[in-house]
Motif scaffolding. Structure first.
Motif, PDB file in Angstrom:
ATOM      1  N   TYR A  51       0.942  -1.330   0.438  1.00 40.56           N
ATOM      2  CA  TYR A  51      -0.499  -0.122  -0.147  1.00 40.56           C
ATOM      3  C   TYR A  51       1.168   1.213   0.330  1.00 40.56           C
ATOM      4  CZ  TYR A  51       0.845   0.605   5.130  1.00 40.56           C
ATOM      5  OH  TYR A  51       1.004   0.410   5.982  1.00 40.56           O
ATOM      6  N   LYS A  52       1.996   0.755   0.577  1.00 41.24           N
ATOM      7  CA  LYS A  52       2.973   2.515   0.778  1.00 41.24           C
ATOM      8  C   LYS A  52       3.670   3.072  -1.022  1.00 41.24           C
ATOM      9  CE  LYS A  52       4.046   2.871   5.451  1.00 41.24           C
ATOM     10  NZ  LYS A  52       4.608   2.151   6.706  1.00 41.24           N
ATOM     11  N   ASP A  53       3.017   1.861  -1.319  1.00 39.69           N
ATOM     12  CA  ASP A  53       3.916   2.365  -3.121  1.00 39.69           C
ATOM     13  C   ASP A  53       2.361   3.237  -4.512  1.00 39.69           C
ATOM     14  OD1 ASP A  53       5.152   0.263  -5.154  1.00 39.69           O
ATOM     15  OD2 ASP A  53       5.478   2.657  -5.056  1.00 39.69           O
ATOM     16  N   TYR A  54       1.667   2.891  -3.281  1.00 38.07           N
ATOM     17  CA  TYR A  54       0.031   3.192  -4.266  1.00 38.07           C
ATOM     18  C   TYR A  54       0.115   4.285  -5.483  1.00 38.07           C
ATOM     19  CZ  TYR A  54       0.848   7.887  -2.018  1.00 38.07           C
ATOM     20  OH  TYR A  54       1.455   8.504  -1.346  1.00 38.07           O
ATOM     21  N   ARG A  55       2.083   5.404  -5.570  1.00 38.28           N
ATOM     22  CA  ARG A  55       2.629   5.810  -6.719  1.00 38.28           C
ATOM     23  C   ARG A  55       2.653   5.181  -7.633  1.00 38.28           C
ATOM     24  NH1 ARG A  55       4.194  11.221  -5.030  1.00 38.28           N
ATOM     25  NH2 ARG A  55       3.981  11.718  -3.200  1.00 38.28           N
ATOM     26  N   SER A  56       2.824   3.809  -7.513  1.00 37.99           N
ATOM     27  CA  SER A  56       3.426   2.700  -8.881  1.00 37.99           C
ATOM     28  C   SER A  56       2.091   2.860  -9.920  1.00 37.99           C
ATOM     29  CB  SER A  56       3.904   1.465  -8.256  1.00 37.99           C
ATOM     30  OG  SER A  56       3.337   1.101  -7.912  1.00 37.99           O
ATOM     31  N   ILE A  57       0.739   2.725  -9.342  1.00 41.21           N
ATOM     32  CA  ILE A  57      -0.397   2.235  -9.901  1.00 41.21           C
ATOM     33  C   ILE A  57      -0.780   3.934  -9.864  1.00 41.21           C
ATOM     34  CG2 ILE A  57      -2.629   1.232  -9.861  1.00 41.21           C
ATOM     35  CD1 ILE A  57      -0.768  -0.089  -7.238  1.00 41.21           C
ATOM     36  N   MET A  58      -0.691   4.894  -8.867  1.00 45.30           N
ATOM     37  CA  MET A  58      -2.036   6.041  -9.462  1.00 45.30           C
ATOM     38  C   MET A  58      -0.866   6.845  -9.918  1.00 45.30           C
ATOM     39  SD  MET A  58      -4.129   5.876  -5.893  1.00 45.30           S
ATOM     40  CE  MET A  58      -4.805   5.009  -5.052  1.00 45.30           C
ATOM     41  N   GLN A  59      -0.639   6.745 -11.475  1.00 45.05           N
ATOM     42  CA  GLN A  59       0.367   7.594 -11.946  1.00 45.05           C
ATOM     43  C   GLN A  59      -0.272   9.285 -12.041  1.00 45.05           C
ATOM     44  OE1 GLN A  59       2.368   5.925 -14.688  1.00 45.05           O
ATOM     45  NE2 GLN A  59       2.050   4.183 -13.102  1.00 45.05           N
ATOM     46  N   GLU A  60      -0.366  10.352 -11.580  1.00 52.60           N
ATOM     47  CA  GLU A  60      -0.306  11.488 -11.300  1.00 52.60           C
ATOM     48  C   GLU A  60       0.104  12.432 -12.811  1.00 52.60           C
ATOM     49  OE1 GLU A  60      -1.039  12.959  -7.265  1.00 52.60           O
ATOM     50  OE2 GLU A  60      -2.855  13.021  -8.042  1.00 52.60           O
ATOM     51  N   PHE A  61      -0.249  13.075 -13.298  1.00 56.18           N
ATOM     52  CA  PHE A  61       0.537  14.443 -14.514  1.00 56.18           C
ATOM     53  C   PHE A  61      -0.779  16.113 -14.740  1.00 56.18           C
ATOM     54  CE2 PHE A  61      -2.620  13.761 -17.931  1.00 56.18           C
ATOM     55  CZ  PHE A  61      -2.892  11.632 -17.583  1.00 56.18           C
ATOM     56  N   VAL A  62       0.161  16.492 -15.236  1.00 52.98           N
ATOM     57  CA  VAL A  62      -0.519  17.726 -14.654  1.00 52.98           C
ATOM     58  C   VAL A  62      -1.579  18.218 -16.484  1.00 52.98           C
ATOM     59  CG1 VAL A  62      -0.400  20.827 -14.736  1.00 52.98           C
ATOM     60  CG2 VAL A  62       0.771  18.755 -13.419  1.00 52.98           C
ATOM     61  N   VAL A  63      -2.816  19.120 -16.482  1.00 52.11           N
ATOM     62  CA  VAL A  63      -2.301  19.151 -18.411  1.00 52.11           C
ATOM     63  C   VAL A  63      -3.017  20.593 -17.780  1.00 52.11           C
ATOM     64  CG1 VAL A  63      -3.622  16.635 -17.919  1.00 52.11           C
ATOM     65  CG2 VAL A  63      -5.011  18.765 -17.803  1.00 52.11           C
ATOM     66  N   PRO A  64      -2.635  21.539 -18.946  1.00 50.04           N
ATOM     67  CA  PRO A  64      -3.165  22.918 -19.272  1.00 50.04           C
ATOM     68  C   PRO A  64      -4.120  23.496 -18.676  1.00 50.04           C
ATOM     69  CG  PRO A  64      -2.742  22.120 -21.129  1.00 50.04           C
ATOM     70  CD  PRO A  64      -2.028  20.717 -20.581  1.00 50.04           C
ATOM     71  N   HIS A  65      -5.393  22.246 -19.023  1.00 49.52           N
ATOM     72  CA  HIS A  65      -6.627  23.208 -18.937  1.00 49.52           C
ATOM     73  C   HIS A  65      -7.089  23.095 -18.102  1.00 49.52           C
ATOM     74  CE1 HIS A  65      -7.141  19.181 -21.289  1.00 49.52           C
ATOM     75  NE2 HIS A  65      -7.939  18.781 -20.476  1.00 49.52           N
ATOM     76  N   SER A  66      -6.597  22.618 -17.228  1.00 48.39           N
ATOM     77  CA  SER A  66      -7.035  21.889 -15.901  1.00 48.39           C
ATOM     78  C   SER A  66      -6.261  22.442 -14.125  1.00 48.39           C
ATOM     79  CB  SER A  66      -7.198  20.288 -15.305  1.00 48.39           C
ATOM     80  OG  SER A  66      -7.648  20.199 -14.277  1.00 48.39           O
ATOM     81  N   THR A  67      -6.881  22.872 -13.259  1.00 48.09           N
ATOM     82  CA  THR A  67      -6.099  23.282 -12.299  1.00 48.09           C
ATOM     83  C   THR A  67      -6.265  22.236 -11.542  1.00 48.09           C
ATOM     84  OG1 THR A  67      -8.177  23.927 -11.113  1.00 48.09           O
ATOM     85  CG2 THR A  67      -6.922  25.809 -11.575  1.00 48.09           C
ATOM     86  N   ALA A  68      -6.675  21.389 -11.452  1.00 46.15           N
ATOM     87  CA  ALA A  68      -7.084  20.160 -10.639  1.00 46.15           C
ATOM     88  C   ALA A  68      -5.901  18.897 -11.720  1.00 46.15           C
ATOM     89  CB  ALA A  68      -8.218  18.598 -11.154  1.00 46.15           C
ATOM     90  N   LYS A  69      -5.034  18.050 -11.083  1.00 47.18           N
ATOM     91  CA  LYS A  69      -3.732  16.405 -11.394  1.00 47.18           C
ATOM     92  C   LYS A  69      -5.445  15.722 -12.759  1.00 47.18           C
ATOM     93  CE  LYS A  69       0.337  17.557  -9.268  1.00 47.18           C
ATOM     94  NZ  LYS A  69       0.927  17.014  -7.897  1.00 47.18           N
TER      95      LYS A  69
END
Lengths: 436, 249, 646
Positions: A244-262
């Motif tokens: 569970y501590k390695d959740y980032r390997s599954i949930m990979q966030e990224f930024v898009v220009p038309h959204s203030t949310a990742k």
């Protein structure tokens, strides 16, 4: 006709969703120039709020990320804090927290299905026109179910929005046996009412578009129960992930220009979380009456129609009631103890807390110093994980409905967004900072 | 003529507007005595013709301030709904650091110049941008107080908001004082009206309805000494909802 | 000490059976002392096992059962014409475990609430409650009851328990108590040795009090009266949070506020009362927003004087029973009267204990329903100025109001609230009377929008009016400043009436207001000019451009040189002055210069009057109630009251 169509759809601040988002569609000569789901919500910088704060304050602050899932954020926050401080909660606390998360799920789902989604099925702008109509009875039942859900979380948590009793190590106050038995009576009444509401929804469920797109679904899963409070991360594509501590390997966030949310992705360009995801992964663990309701709507795993997220929410609502009755019986049988919360010895450490909130899987990740103050914090919000999927669904749906009148296209796109039950202001609160 | 009412939200968790949905059956009474012409969270319809505007949330950006000013110009009465709107609430914690720092922390080196979505200034409460007629305090608001304000406005009288500390309500509830339990409660300097709900549930008051007295006053020092608490703790606690406030609305 | 024949013995098991029996019976709401976290409270008993008769002190005193924290007075329906239903909460109750000091406090409350204007809500609760007291077993370290002689009592209870080892001695204090025992308990007669055990127990408890007050109860007043301006009040009150926790937990505090609340459908509403505290900043607030005792020091000091001087002067007992609750509750630890009096005892004392009180027969002997308004109809409306309106009211039961000039009524606008307004018309047999309303707060603003035929509620008449008898055979000079003309009108129309005119000698009316557009009753003054031995002078402070005014211009005091009044005549003349607070100072100064003795000057004071019957506490000026001893006063009575002309 459609070949030479030239039109724009600009829905600014979609209604009947939590938070502010826009739908943009530009069509020129029948060709789709742009279809975009934009998040314009003001960033609230919750990451800044947690800097240097005492472990006691993390729950009250993160609770304010969202008004509807404040219990969920509170529980994820407490799990992360307790994980970092090596605190083990009592069995009774575990049960009471399950009641809390059930109550939240119920309150949120019935609000969403009843007040936010169903008006579209009846062709009205809100629930208010249903007053005085032939569907007034269904509306009153929905209201009553909403009230019972809130009374349940008021009882267990002290207050349904920004729950007071949920603290590190346990509860600041425990409900009495008398109170729980009264609640059980209300829950038993609720089952009957829900079945009636389900019938009404079924009668108009045909108004949901028949749309499918193969999607990855991610949710918690557990051997013991239909996972909400505890479980391992699971994906319909890659199975179970106990680290569970390695959740980032599954949930990979990224930024898009038309959204203030990742946005987020895993194996594909996007994935979906929420009631439908949970259903697709864990439907065999639903309690019997919930299973009946799923059958009533012919909802079977794996369902790739995002509009059926609404139905999955209704199914979960019933499951939560049955589940709560089961836990109340257990508490009363074992005897309720006026327990004090587990005492805390501050220490440095990192903890991760993952729960399922109504809209999907939620992660809080804290690193504390030796005095128990927060050094580093991160959150993955369910709706962040859905934004990319909404975008992809839109891109796939629009060509299929391009022949329809503009108003209908607009309505379908709005219904699509609503089906996800997005919690947009939550999603602008990702926390990803290192402080020194 | 039923007054026309509209609900708006800015930077908030929308928990206060949720309390209105949480009126349950009474929401049907509400729509009988006022005309709800705009409530984005639950309604598709919208009208710019309203008498009373309820505002939830704080103001973070010039574009939000502009939207708020437009609403103020249309409404006869403007009511700030909830701590984010009345006093800035949790949103104001980040005012401890300059907006530029905070933006850099979160978005790193991303090119946000000329992007109005990210053009953030210090968090402001509503009355720091436009004049406010009435305040409904709390995080979240107390539904009974909301009902009192609405019925007062409907009856043409000024709402009666407590101007005394939470202790009054806490004592009426016969709670065991949190100080006696070794905890630090902001109740003695926080505005009442919530029924002392947090102490009644075993938790300290964190001042979400706004402080009545600045924390620096002599009387508070005496209490800190008597119960072996530090001034730093007080300042830190009072910052949760009341950062930087000198006056109470 | 009790008499032998009044004492029974019961062993502890059988006592528990007795308690369980009355709980099971279901006829009574049985409450007793229970644990609550680290403290104790009175709460509903489910079984006798929950009882903790060994407690030291409860968080709240049992006053909450006689004057609840929130108590509904009446329901009303705004969709109907004037539909008011008095609340009738009527739960027979047994309270187990009240300590002697709390019993004494209840007896004190009886004096306040069961006076000549009985509070029927309180009365019903008292009649429906059976009090089972208990001698103290563990002394709270904050309590000083022994030195207040309140640690034991021989009256005020229906039954009293004393723990004498493995048994209880039960002293029977009333028929109710005797019957209760007979019906549900198995008891034996007591022996002389049991009486000795009771005495021993009580002496043992008395010796456990660590905290003592150095000044006898009877002497508290003397130290207080001498030290009104002592700097100690400021030193202490600098730490005061004005949280009023001290009054909330006090067994002898009983001030309350009254509010109207309406449900969201704007139809059903209720009027209720709730505990209020004199330490709170807005306690004295009136419709215009003005607040008296604005300084924390004044409020802080007021509470001690009320307990130690004002109420003792009025009733003959010190309104403190040494329970120690305020000592526990006060976070900065300044509320404790024991500490306060002990500190004051190092200063001077004075025998002038009635300095801040007026002994006056004001009792209106009327055991009517004092809280519920009667229905009345607005018969006529006359807009006098932009802010003031005259209403002619008719009581719907067609009875005459029966008022004296100078009295006031409490006017209810259901759903909005209640406001005290002077009666502006002279006494009459007819069921109509007049009031002049200035638009300042919620109630008065709402009245302004009402029409003839609309219904309002009336309570009263209340207060001490003008002493018309004392004015017989004298000259009278009326000084009406601003809105002061409204109450004075009830008197000057009375004395100038043909029927009464010959009872009085020379009559002068002086009327002043700010500007001509604020002047009222000018036509009426004109019509009086035909009277014998009568003079009238009108003035405005200023006359703006363009406004017409043929009277004088200048402050009202500038009228005095213009009337012919020599020093000799002033002995034989009554001056009746009503106006805003700032006017009194200057007018009275002028009158004194003209030789008026203090007894010949009458004023009418305004404070926040809620109940009208001297119970809610809001209208206090030092030791007097404006609604009972006033609103009309002789200057001689109040000239030494520090709070009179704030």
């Amino acid at each position: 006709m459609s070949m030479s169509k030239d039109f724009d759809i600009n829905v600014e601040h979609v209604t009947r969703v939590e938070g502010h988002g826009n739908i943009v569609l530009n069509v020129k000569k029948g060709k789709i120039e742009k279809v975009q789901w934009q998040v314009s919500e003001a960033p609230r910088f919750f990451e800044a709020m947690l800097r240097g704060r005492h472990y006691d304050e993390l729950r009250p602050i993160t609770s304010r990320i969202c008004g509807i899932c404040s219990i969920g954020h509170s529980l994820a926050s407490l799990k992360a804090t307790e994980d970092a401080l090596d605190i083990e909660i009592s069995k009774q606390t575990g049960i009471l927290r399950r009641l809390a998360i059930n109550a939240e799920n119920m309150q949120s789902h019935i609000l969403h299905v009843g007040y936010l989604a169903v008006p579209d099925l009846f062709g009205v702008g809100s629930v208010f026109p249903l007053v005085g109509s032939k569907n007034q009875d269904a509306l009153l039942k929905i209201v009553k179910l909403h009230r019972i859900s809130n009374e349940m979380s008021d009882l267990v948590c002290g207050r349904t929005t920004h729950p007071i009793r949920l603290i590190v190590g346990g509860f600041s106050m425990i409900p009495t046996e008398k109170e729980l038995l009264n609640l059980k009576k209300d829950l038993e009444d609720a089952i009957k009412m829900t079945k009636e509401v389900a019938e009404v929804v079924k009668s108009v469920a045909g108004n949901f578009p028949d749309f499918e797109r193969e999607t990855e679904y991610i949710a918690l899963t557990s051997d013991d129960e239909y996972a909400l409070y505890d479980g391992d991360i699971a994906s319909t594509d890659t199975g179970r992930h106990p680290e569970y501590k390695d959740y980032r390997s599954i949930m990979q966030e990224f930024v898009v220009p038309h959204s203030t949310a990742k946005h987020a992705k895993h194996k594909r360009e996007s994935y979906m979380v929420g009631a439908l995801a949970r259903f697709n992964l864990n439907s065999n663990q639903l309690h019997p009456i919930a299973q009946d309701v799923a059958n009533m709507f012919e909802l079977k795993p794996i369902c790739y129609n995002p509009f059926m997220n609404n139905v999955a929410q209704l199914v979960e609502f019933v499951h939560n009631i049955e589940d709560s009755i089961k836990w109340i019986d257990k508490l009363v049988d074992d005897g309720i103890e006026d327990e004090k919360p587990v005492s805390v010895i501050p220490k440095a450490g990192r903890g991760v807390g993952i729960v399922e909130v109504p809209r999907g899987i939620l992660v809080h990740d804290y690193t504390l110093d030796e005095k128990g103050r927060c050094l580093k914090a991160n959150c993955i919000i369910p709706t962040n994980q859905n934004h990319a999927n909404i975008q992809k669904d839109m891109e796939e749906l629009v060509p299929q409905i391009l022949n329809k009148p503009e108003k209908e296209i607009e309505l379908n796109l709005e219904m699509l967004v609503r089906a996800y039950d997005p919690c947009i202001s939550c999603s602008t609160h990702y926390i990803d900072v290192n402080f020194v | 003529m039923k007054p026309k009412v509209a609900f708006f939200d800015f930077s908030s968790c929308e928990g206060c507007q949720l309390q209105i949905a949480n009126l349950e059956e009474e929401i049907l009474d509400l729509i009988n005595i006022v005309d709800v012409v705009s409530f984005r969270e639950v309604m598709k319809e919208h009208s710019d013709d309203y008498d009373i505007a309820f505002i939830e949330g704080s103001i973070m950006r010039p574009m939000d301030a502009a939207r708020l000013r437009e609403i103020r110009s249309r409404a006869k009465i403007l009511v700030a709904l909830g701590a984010c709107a009345t006093i800035g609430g949790i949103n104001k914690i980040r005012n401890q650091w300059p907006p530029e720092d905070v933006k850099k922390e979160v978005y790193g080196d991303a090119d946000l110049e000329n992007n109005e979505y990210f053009d953030v200034f210090e968090t402001k409460a509503i009355n720091e941008v436009v004049p406010v007629d009435y305040y409904i305090h709390g995080c979240p608001i107390n539904r009974d107080e909301f009902k009192h304000v609405v019925t007062s406005l409907a009856l043409g009288k000024k709402p009666n908001i407590p101007n005394y500390p939470v202790c009054v309500e806490c004592k009426k509830n016969e709670n065991v004082c949190l100080f006696e339990q070794g905890k630090f409660c902001l109740g003695p300097i926080t505005r009442a009206g919530c029924g002392a709900i947090c102490p009644t549930n075993g938790s300290t008051c964190d001042g979400c309805r706004g402080l009545l007295k600045k924390p620096e006053v002599e009387c508070v020092m005496e209490i800190l000494e008597r119960y072996d608490l530090t001034y730093e703790e007080l300042k830190s606690r009072s910052l949760l909802y009341n950062y930087g406030r000198d006056e109470c609305p | 000490m009790p008499k032998l024949e009044d004492v029974k013995i019961i062993n502890k098991n059988e006592f528990n059976e007795f308690v369980n029996a009355i709980i099971k019976e279901g006829k009574y709401d049985v409450v007793g002392v229970k644990e609550k976290r680290e403290r104790f409270v009175f709460d509903q008993l489910n079984t006798a096992n929950e009882l903790r008769l060994d407690y030291d002190v409860t968080i709240l005193p049992p006053k909450k059962y006689f004057l609840p924290q929130i108590e509904k007075l009446m329901d009303y329906d705004l969709s109907k014409s004037f539909d008011v239903k008095k609340s009738d909460a009527n739960v027979p109750r047994i309270i187990i475990g009240i300590h002697p000091y709390d019993i004494i406090a209840i007896e004190q409350m009886d004096k306040y609430y069961l006076d000549s204007q009985e509070d029927d809500f309180y009365k019903k609760r008292r009649e429906n409650t059976i009090i089972i007291g208990t001698d103290i077993q563990n002394v709270s370290k904050y309590s000083f009851a022994a030195s207040m002689d309140t640690h034991t009592t021989d009256s005020g209870f229906d039954l009293m328990l004393t723990d004498i080892g493995n048994k209880y001695a039960i002293t029977i204090g009333s028929k109710k108590g005797k019957n209760l025992l007979q019906e549900y308990a198995r008891v034996k007669d007591a022996k002389k040795s049991d009486l000795r055990k009771i005495e021993k127990k009580r002496n043992l408890i008395a010796s456990q009090y660590m905290k003592k007050v150095d000044v006898k109860k009877e002497e508290w007043s003397k130290y207080l009266v001498a030290n009104y301006n002592n700097t100690i009040w400021k030193i202490k009150s600098d730490k005061c949070l004005s949280c009023s926790s001290c009054t909330m937990v006090c067994p002898t505090c009983y001030c309350y506020n009254v509010k109207d609340e309406v449900s969201l459908n704007l139809k059903e509403g209720e009027r209720f009362r709730t505990w209020d505290g004199c330490l709170l900043h807005d306690f004295t607030k009136i419709g215009s927003g003005e607040v008296f005792r604005e300084d924390t020091t004044d409020r802080f000091r007021h509470r001690f004087y009320r307990k130690g001087n004002y109420l003792p002067e009025r009733y003959g007992f010190v309104a403190c029973v040494g329970c120690g609750r305020c000592g526990i509750a006060c976070l900065p630890n300044i509320a404790d009267p024991c500490n306060m009096i002990n500190e004051l005892s190092h200063f001077e004392k004075s025998d002038e204990t009635n300095k801040f009180f007026i002994k006056q027969k004001t009792e209106i002997d009327e055991k009517g329903i004092i809280h519920i308004p009667r229905s009345a109809t607005i018969k006529r409306i006359e807009r006098l100025t932009s802010r003031e309106t005259l209403f002619e009211i008719e009581l719907d039961d067609k009875k005459s109001l029966g008022h004296n000039p100078g009295q006031f009524v409490e006017v209810s606008v259901l759903g909005v609230g209640e406001a005290p307004i002077s009666v502006s018309s002279p006494p009459t047999e007819k069921p109509t009377f007049q009031i002049v309303v200035r638009k300042v707060g919620n109630v008065t603003s709402k009245l302004f929008t009402m029409k003839t035929g609309d219904k309002i509620g009336i309570r009263g008449p209340f207060g001490n009016g003008f002493d018309v008898k004392a004015m017989g055979g004298k000259n009278i000079i009326f000084v009406c400043a601003g809105l002061g003309v409204a109450p004075l009108r009830s008197l000057y129309l009375y004395v100038t009436d043909k029927k009464n005119r010959n009872k009085f000698k020379n009559i002068k009316i002086l009327y002043g207001c700010k500007e001509p557009n604020e002047a009222m009753f000018l036509d009426e003054f004109k019509s009086l000019e035909n009277l014998d031995d009568y003079e009238c002078k009108l003035t405005v402070d200023t006359c703006p451009e363009g406004e017409c005014w043929d009277g004088e211009i200048g402050l009202i005091t500038t009228l005095f040189p213009k009337i012919n009044l020599d020093k000799a005549a002033s002995q034989d003349t009554m001056a009746v002055v009503v106006g805003p607070p700032v006017v009194y100072k200057f007018v009275i100064e002028s009158l004194k210069t003209m030789g008026f003795p203090d007894e010949n000057i009458y004023v009418s004071l305004e404070r926040h009057m809620k109940c009208g019957v001297g119970k809610c506490g809001h209208c206090q000026i030092n030791g007097i109630y404006v609604c009972k001893e006033g609103p009309v006063f002789q200057y001689s009575q109040i000239k030494n009251l520090p709070e009179a002309f704030e």
